[in-house]
Design an enzyme around this catalytic site. Structure first.
Site, PDB file in Angstrom:
ATOM      1  N   ASP A 102       0.810  -1.221   0.000  1.00  0.00           N
ATOM      2  CA  ASP A 102       0.000   0.000   0.000  1.00  0.00           C
ATOM      3  C   ASP A 102       0.849   1.280   0.000  1.00  0.00           C
ATOM      4  O   ASP A 102       0.539   2.230  -0.719  1.00  0.00           O
ATOM      5  CB  ASP A 102      -0.928  -0.040   1.223  1.00  0.00           C
ATOM      6  N   ASP A 127       2.142 -10.232   3.550  1.00  0.00           N
ATOM      7  CA  ASP A 127       0.927 -10.108   4.368  1.00  0.00           C
ATOM      8  C   ASP A 127      -0.366 -10.333   3.574  1.00  0.00           C
ATOM      9  O   ASP A 127      -1.426 -10.546   4.155  1.00  0.00           O
ATOM     10  CB  ASP A 127       0.857  -8.715   5.012  1.00  0.00           C
ATOM     11  N   ASP A 129      -2.233  -8.226   2.048  1.00  0.00           N
ATOM     12  CA  ASP A 129      -3.296  -7.310   2.473  1.00  0.00           C
ATOM     13  C   ASP A 129      -3.525  -6.130   1.523  1.00  0.00           C
ATOM     14  O   ASP A 129      -4.140  -5.139   1.907  1.00  0.00           O
ATOM     15  CB  ASP A 129      -3.013  -6.797   3.896  1.00  0.00           C
ATOM     16  N   ARG A 171       0.534  -7.550   9.632  1.00  0.00           N
ATOM     17  CA  ARG A 171       0.335  -6.295  10.360  1.00  0.00           C
ATOM     18  C   ARG A 171      -1.138  -5.956  10.549  1.00  0.00           C
ATOM     19  O   ARG A 171      -1.639  -5.902  11.663  1.00  0.00           O
ATOM     20  CB  ARG A 171       1.037  -5.178   9.587  1.00  0.00           C
TER      21      ARG A 171
HETATM   22  O1  F6P Z   1       6.348  -7.085   4.706  1.00  0.00           O
HETATM   23  C1  F6P Z   1       5.304  -6.794   5.606  1.00  0.00           C
HETATM   24  C2  F6P Z   1       5.804  -7.022   6.957  1.00  0.00           C
HETATM   25  O2  F6P Z   1       6.268  -8.311   6.880  1.00  0.00           O
HETATM   26  C3  F6P Z   1       4.883  -6.912   8.167  1.00  0.00           C
HETATM   27  O3  F6P Z   1       4.113  -8.021   8.442  1.00  0.00           O
HETATM   28  C4  F6P Z   1       5.863  -6.647   9.274  1.00  0.00           C
HETATM   29  O4  F6P Z   1       5.264  -6.059  10.385  1.00  0.00           O
HETATM   30  C5  F6P Z   1       6.831  -5.765   8.624  1.00  0.00           C
HETATM   31  O5  F6P Z   1       6.854  -6.145   7.262  1.00  0.00           O
HETATM   32  C6  F6P Z   1       8.201  -5.827   9.212  1.00  0.00           C
HETATM   33  O6  F6P Z   1       9.115  -5.258   8.377  1.00  0.00           O
HETATM   34  P1  F6P Z   1      10.580  -4.782   8.718  1.00  0.00           P
HETATM   35  O7  F6P Z   1      10.912  -5.248  10.095  1.00  0.00           O
HETATM   36  O8  F6P Z   1      11.420  -5.436   7.682  1.00  0.00           O
HETATM   37  O9  F6P Z   1      10.550  -3.314   8.578  1.00  0.00           O
END
Ligand code: F6P
Length: 337
Positions: A102, A127, A129, A171
């Site tokens: 998004d 995700d 989403d 998330r």
């Molecule tokens: O890619 C999405 C996601 O995996 C979320 O589920 C998660 O909260 C987030 O990315 C974590 O990303 P990073 O720790 O790499 O910033």
């Protein structure tokens, strides 16, 4: 035309295949440029390099993203937008293909709306989403990895006769938890879309434990936020709820509980599944078609088996959440007594 490709947000297995395949299609007629580090590459350092499919083939089937990624928001403030616009002009890119979730897609929509460049979007995130598409690149691989971790964890839960909690990424939406929970037939699944009382989880696991001597819970990280630092798009860092839940279950039931948090392990490193490979290839083939007929400001999407194009503006600012048939499925297994 000069066409730039970028990947933004969290990496996802299948991105390299998408970039490679799109380059292979486009280079027949156009100049292809890799924009390194997502939108940051376009605005700060002009990290843009001409690429050919030959440069990319060796990495095409690996996880991660060879052209790197970032969570940079080029529209964070007007000063940054000015730099962004100036750099884009200097780079002379006619079209930008933005592969992301998004946040990345909302920057793409603004790039189009402000007339800075034509854009086409591709939905990716483990995700799953992104609104407007049934599947995103990376989700299927992440679920398969989460299943492997869960099966492995389960063997030691059985040996030691314990209760186990697996915390998976997710998330806003509980897709990874739901699919992992279904595929392993977990005893309880917690998703952000359906808040549940933790006592109910503790009672259920106790009941299952009494019956067979171990129990398994899958929890989406997004069921609780801990108020950690926020990124440029305003998202806080998640993680930690699995351990908290395991401790809670232990306290309430008096039974031994453990948690594992595979975290980024289900997202990075691994080779994409056949589904993600084919999805990535189908998506970028549609991007190619869109570019060939000058249909910009669109995101390619998977709907009921077909690949279509939808206006990016239609999918922004909302998430595709577990609902309808999927929520019923959830409730059938974990919603009732
Ligand atoms: O890619 C999405 C996601 O995996 C979320 O589920 C998660 O909260 C987030 O990315 C974590 O990303 P990073 O720790 O790499 O910033």
């Amino acid at each position: 035309m000069r066409i730039g490709i970028l990947t933004g947000g969290g990496d996802a297995p299948g991105l390299n295949i998408a970039v490679y395949t799109l380059t292979k299609l486009l280079e027949r007629k156009h100049e292809v440029y890799a924009i390194f580090h997502g939108w940051r590459g376009g605005i700060l350092d002009k990290e843009v390099r001409r690429v050919t499919s030959k440069d990319l083939i060796d990495f095409a089937f690996a996880g991660g993203t060879f052209i790197r990624t970032s969570r940079t928001n080029p529209f964070k403030d007007e000063a940054r937008v000015e730099v962004f616009a100036r750099n884009l002009k200097e780079l002379g890119l006619d079209v930008i293909v933005a592969i992301g979730g998004d946040d990345t897609l909302s920057a793409a929509a603004q790039t189009q709306a402000r007339g800075l460049a034509n854009v086409v979007g591709v939905p990716k995130t483990i995700d799953n989403d992104v609104y407007g598409t049934d599947y995103t690149i990376g989700f299927d691989t992440a679920v398969n990895e989460a299943i492997k971790v869960t099966e492995s964890f389960k063997t030691t839960l059985i040996s030691h006769e314990r209760i186990g909690v697996v915390e998976v990424m997710g998330r806003e939406a509980g897709w990874i938890a739901l699919f992992t929970g279904l595929a392993t037939m977990a005893d309880f699944v917690l998703i952000p879309e359906k808040p549940v009382n933790w006592d109910a989880v503790a009672n259920k696991t106790k009941e299952v434990y009494r019956d067979r001597g171990w129990a398994l819970v899958i929890a989406s990280e997004g069921i609780r936020e801990y108020g950690s630092p926020r990124d440029e798009f305003g998202h806080s860092r998640l993680g930690g709820v699995g351990n908290e839940l395991a401790q809670y279950i232990e306290k309430v039931t008096g039974l031994e509980a453990r948690a594992v948090v595979p975290g980024h392990i289900i997202r990075g490193g691994v080779a994409p599944t056949a589904f993600d490979r084919v999805l990535a290839i189908r998506f970028v083939t549609e991007v190619f078609n869109a570019i060939e007929c000058g249909d910009f400001g669109k995101m390619v999407a998977y709907r009921e088996g077909d690949i279509i194009r939808v206006p990016i503006t239609e999918v922004l600012g909302k998430n595709r959440l577990v609902d309808g048939y999927w929520m019923k499925l959830y409730e059938t297994h974990w919603g009732g007594p």
